[in-house]
Design a protein around this motif. Sequence first.
Motif, PDB file in Angstrom:
ATOM      1  N   GLN A  64       0.834  -1.199   0.000  1.00 21.36           N
ATOM      2  CA  GLN A  64       0.000   0.000   0.000  1.00 21.36           C
ATOM      3  C   GLN A  64       0.872   1.253   0.000  1.00 21.36           C
ATOM      4  O   GLN A  64       0.535   2.264  -0.624  1.00 21.36           O
ATOM      5  N   GLY A  65       2.021   1.175   0.695  1.00 18.85           N
ATOM      6  CA  GLY A  65       2.942   2.306   0.706  1.00 18.85           C
ATOM      7  C   GLY A  65       3.456   2.627  -0.688  1.00 18.85           C
ATOM      8  O   GLY A  65       3.567   3.801  -1.067  1.00 18.85           O
ATOM      9  N   LYS A  73       1.101  10.593  -2.473  1.00 20.19           N
ATOM     10  CA  LYS A  73       0.606  10.702  -1.099  1.00 20.19           C
ATOM     11  C   LYS A  73       1.691  10.167  -0.170  1.00 20.19           C
ATOM     12  O   LYS A  73       1.527   9.147   0.504  1.00 20.19           O
ATOM     13  N   CYS A  74       2.790  10.886  -0.140  1.00 20.22           N
ATOM     14  CA  CYS A  74       3.973  10.380   0.549  1.00 20.22           C
ATOM     15  C   CYS A  74       3.780  10.350   2.062  1.00 20.22           C
ATOM     16  O   CYS A  74       4.279   9.449   2.741  1.00 20.22           O
ATOM     17  N   VAL A 122      12.610  -5.229   2.732  1.00 22.21           N
ATOM     18  CA  VAL A 122      11.835  -4.474   1.736  1.00 22.21           C
ATOM     19  C   VAL A 122      11.022  -3.380   2.415  1.00 22.21           C
ATOM     20  O   VAL A 122      10.947  -2.243   1.930  1.00 22.21           O
ATOM     21  N   LEU A 123      10.419  -3.708   3.544  1.00 22.46           N
ATOM     22  CA  LEU A 123       9.648  -2.716   4.297  1.00 22.46           C
ATOM     23  C   LEU A 123      10.520  -1.538   4.714  1.00 22.46           C
ATOM     24  O   LEU A 123      10.148  -0.370   4.523  1.00 22.46           O
ATOM     25  N   LYS A 129      12.952   5.208   1.770  1.00 20.85           N
ATOM     26  CA  LYS A 129      12.776   5.929   0.507  1.00 20.85           C
ATOM     27  C   LYS A 129      11.666   6.968   0.629  1.00 20.85           C
ATOM     28  O   LYS A 129      11.824   8.120   0.197  1.00 20.85           O
ATOM     29  N   CYS A 130      10.543   6.579   1.233  1.00 18.74           N
ATOM     30  CA  CYS A 130       9.417   7.505   1.380  1.00 18.74           C
ATOM     31  C   CYS A 130       9.770   8.653   2.326  1.00 18.74           C
ATOM     32  O   CYS A 130       9.409   9.814   2.067  1.00 18.74           O
ATOM     33  N   GLU A 131      10.460   8.342   3.415  1.00 13.42           N
ATOM     34  CA  GLU A 131      10.859   9.400   4.352  1.00 13.42           C
ATOM     35  C   GLU A 131      11.835  10.367   3.686  1.00 13.42           C
ATOM     36  O   GLU A 131      11.755  11.589   3.897  1.00 13.42           O
ATOM     37  N   ARG A 132      12.733   9.835   2.886  1.00 14.49           N
ATOM     38  CA  ARG A 132      13.700  10.689   2.190  1.00 14.49           C
ATOM     39  C   ARG A 132      13.004  11.596   1.169  1.00 14.49           C
ATOM     40  O   ARG A 132      13.269  12.806   1.111  1.00 14.49           O
ATOM     41  N   GLU A 133      12.099  11.023   0.391  1.00  8.79           N
ATOM     42  CA  GLU A 133      11.403  11.823  -0.615  1.00  8.79           C
ATOM     43  C   GLU A 133      10.429  12.808   0.022  1.00  8.79           C
ATOM     44  O   GLU A 133      10.220  13.903  -0.507  1.00  8.79           O
TER      45      GLU A 133
END
Length: 225
Positions: A64-65, A73-74, A122-123, A129-133
């Motif tokens: 889902q992430g 929708k980061c 993977v999680l 990656k999401c936190e960085r972006e």
Amino acid sequence: VTLARAVEMKHSASLIAALSHETSQLYQKADDALQSLDIKVVGKWRKYFQLKCEFYKAYAYCYQGETLLAQDKCGEAVRGLQEGVKCYEKSEALCREYASAKGLGTFARPANHLFFRKLGPVLKRTLEKCERENGMIYHQKVAYDPPILELKATYGLAAPEPYTPPALNPLWSKEVYEKMNSKMAPKPQEDKEKKDKPAELPPVKEKETPMSEKDPGNFSGCVLS
């Protein structure tokens, strides 16, 4: 098998997330069904259902992430992946409890399975990656509550055909039903043997499933036949 096949076939992340959540709900229902039974008998099975429930829930949050990130929708993706990491850590603890639990049930080592081991890294990579972006590009607020998982996979799968009951025969009219009297039906003969208390069944010895120490050479970590 359905989930592993979806991963191997590289289906959309949203479909894999929905399938994972649906699978998690099935294990939750199985655990709930055993709540009223003797913990000494079903305790090991309940641990197994609980760890599978948390594992597939973590799988659902992971994919889902990816879906939310693709939709820009980061902030929601970060919160969902954080929840996924918690579910995965909880499933790891349940794996240890399951391995040491006593009672009926087959002996398995889910924590050693590649399908289980691959999800943790993977999680964490997807979360980083999401936190960085989010810190460099989106600057979205991370919500307190995790995003709601989709309840059912309603797309990408074969739809069931609607059932149409056959038409009633005209012979079965209201007058026919009114003439029926249940008191006129012959009573079944009582069997003395049925009155006796049934003998207790011996516990079923679970057949051990051999597990190979060699990891499968595919992406999902499952062997599909």
